[in-house]
Write a protein that holds these residues in place. Structure first.
Motif, short mmCIF file in Angstrom:
data_model
loop_
_atom_site.label_atom_id
_atom_site.label_comp_id
_atom_site.label_asym_id
_atom_site.label_seq_id
_atom_site.Cartn_x
_atom_site.Cartn_y
_atom_site.Cartn_z
N ASN A 125 83.66 110.07 92.27
CA ASN A 125 82.97 108.92 92.88
C ASN A 125 81.67 108.68 92.11
O ASN A 125 80.88 109.60 91.93
N GLU A 147 86.22 106.62 91.06
CA GLU A 147 86.11 105.73 92.22
C GLU A 147 84.70 105.18 92.22
O GLU A 147 83.73 105.95 92.32
N ASN A 193 81.66 103.57 93.79
CA ASN A 193 81.05 103.29 95.10
C ASN A 193 80.13 102.09 94.94
O ASN A 193 79.05 102.21 94.38
N SER A 249 81.30 106.24 110.69
CA SER A 249 82.63 106.64 110.23
C SER A 249 83.35 107.34 111.38
O SER A 249 82.76 107.56 112.44
N ILE A 265 90.89 108.45 110.09
CA ILE A 265 92.20 109.12 110.14
C ILE A 265 92.02 110.57 110.61
O ILE A 265 91.25 111.33 110.03
N TYR A 313 84.73 117.18 109.14
CA TYR A 313 83.53 117.71 109.80
C TYR A 313 83.89 118.37 111.12
O TYR A 313 83.29 119.37 111.52
C1 LIG Z 1 78.57 112.56 105.39
C2 LIG Z 1 79.28 111.50 104.61
C3 LIG Z 1 78.96 111.29 103.27
C4 LIG Z 1 79.59 110.30 102.52
N1 LIG Z 1 79.29 110.12 101.20
C5 LIG Z 1 79.95 109.18 100.47
C6 LIG Z 1 79.69 109.00 99.08
O1 LIG Z 1 78.89 109.74 98.45
N2 LIG Z 1 80.34 108.02 98.40
C7 LIG Z 1 81.27 107.20 99.03
O2 LIG Z 1 81.85 106.32 98.38
N3 LIG Z 1 81.56 107.36 100.35
C8 LIG Z 1 80.93 108.32 101.07
N4 LIG Z 1 81.22 108.49 102.40
C9 LIG Z 1 82.23 107.60 103.04
C10 LIG Z 1 83.60 108.28 103.21
O3 LIG Z 1 84.12 108.67 101.96
C11 LIG Z 1 84.60 107.34 103.93
O4 LIG Z 1 84.73 106.15 103.18
C12 LIG Z 1 84.16 106.95 105.34
O5 LIG Z 1 83.51 108.03 105.97
C13 LIG Z 1 85.33 106.47 106.22
O6 LIG Z 1 86.33 107.46 106.36
P1 LIG Z 1 86.36 108.52 107.62
O7 LIG Z 1 86.24 107.70 108.87
O8 LIG Z 1 87.65 109.26 107.48
O9 LIG Z 1 85.17 109.40 107.44
C14 LIG Z 1 80.59 109.49 103.16
C15 LIG Z 1 80.92 109.70 104.51
C16 LIG Z 1 80.29 110.69 105.24
C17 LIG Z 1 80.69 110.90 106.69
#
Ligand SMILES: Cc1cc2nc3c(=O)[nH]c(=O)nc-3n(C[C@H](O)[C@H](O)[C@H](O)COP(=O)(O)O)c2cc1C
Length: 304
Positions: free
Chosen positions: A97, A123, A125, A214, A243, A267
């Motif tokens: 990323n 990827e 961001n 999230s 998910i 988590y």
């Molecule tokens: C603590 C945390 C840190 C994250 N850091 C990044 C990141 O560095 N780059 C990124 O593109 N997405 C980051 N995300 C987003 C996740 O990759 C994901 O897109 C988002 O949490 C939705 O998926 P989930 O509901 O399964 O967590 C982060 C999410 C969380 C919870």
């Protein structure tokens, strides 16, 4: 359980999402890295970043809000120390990323990564504020997104996945822009802008005030966005957002995703990615699905 997209071959469509799986290797004693298709690293920048001060995470009903502030070791340390141990797991695809606050920073990270071994794809961001365009996130402004993806595609020696921000009016429009600018795939969704306030202290709970929501709270919206993106572009889609169960994963595949990512669930249960990869395989067996790839886009819309 194999899936293929953008020139990658994965042993399972289950991928650990960026920011929730460290640099992968930290999970080797918790998760079987042979069981999952791959993982996405924490966002990597040109220079190391300390991130925001704590508190950086709060829980919400059915989810969490984070404002980590893109803490990471920087591209040089990542290549020197974090990437080499992952070579012990050649079938676990490493997706890096990438982010920056200027186009030049994004390109700098990609060019440096191009020289490293053991990376399957990038990827991008695009949820970062563009400091040269008044701070609006690259991924929320069509012109910035188009320019960034065009430049990144020209610089990248590997498949380029563009991770779309959900903080837009039309995800289909942004997916089309990314595809036209040369993205090999899109992943969605990143977190939704959110805030948590403590009524007693009358203060925000995060040091950064706002953060990204999230977890299961966002799942129905994320699923709708994957569905809309899948109907608008021909490039592969990686779906994510809340998910937790194998059924959740199947829903994203039916909506049009070729693979899925799992973030917040790790988590609550650090073994969530392995549990999901195995659970999805059992689900397919129980439902006589010979190839998981056949689920992609197989949503049946009733006609009257
Ligand atoms: C603590 C945390 C840190 C994250 N850091 C990044 C990141 O560095 N780059 C990124 O593109 N997405 C980051 N995300 C987003 C996740 O990759 C994901 O897109 C988002 O949490 C939705 O998926 P989930 O509901 O399964 O967590 C982060 C999410 C969380 C919870």
């Amino acid at each position: 359980m194999k899936v293929r997209f953008a020139g990658l071959e994965l042993v399972s469509p289950v991928i650990a999402a960026s920011g929730t799986f460290g640099y992968g290797i930290e999970f080797e004693e918790i998760v079987s890295l042979k069981a999952i298709g791959g993982f996405v690293t924490k966002g990597i920048s040109l220079e190391p970043l300390a991130g925001h001060p704590p508190p950086r995470i709060v829980t919400t009903a059915a989810g969490m809000i984070n404002a980590i502030g893109l803490q990471n070791v920087g591209v040089e340390d990542f290549i020197a120390r974090k990437l080499p141990p992952m070579r012990r797991y050649p079938r676990c695809q490493v997706i890096v990323n990438v982010f920056g606050y200027t186009i030049g920073e994004y390109i700098g990270v990609i060019e440096r990564l191009n020289d490293a071994q053991g990376i399957a794809a990038y990827e991008l961001n695009v949820s970062c504020p563009n400091v040269h365009a008044g701070g609006m996130a690259f991924g929320s402004d069509p012109g910035s997104l188009e320019y960034l993806v065009t430049r990144a595609r020209a610089a990248a020696a590997r498949p380029l996945i563009v991770k779309l921000s959900p903080n837009v009016t039309s995800i289909a429009h942004m997916a089309k822009i990314a595809a036209a600018a040369g993205a090999d795939a899109v992943s969605l969704v990143n977190t939704f802008l959110a805030i948590s306030i403590d009524a007693q202290t009358r203060k925000p709970r995060l040091s950064n005030i706002t953060g990204g929501l999230s977890g299961p709270a966002i799942k129905p919206i994320a699923l709708r966005m994957v569905y809309e993106a899948a109907r608008s572009v021909d490039i592969p889609i990686l779906g994510m957002g809340g998910i937790v169960t194998p059924e959740d994963a199947v829903e994203f595949l039916l909506a049009g995703a070729v693979a899925i990512q799992v973030g917040t669930a790790s988590y609550a249960d650090p073994r969530a990615t392995e549990r999901l990869a195995k659970g999805l395989e059992s689900w397919c067996r129980a439902h006589n699905v010979d190839r998981v790839a056949s689920l992609t886009g197989a949503l049946e819309i009733p006609r009257d």
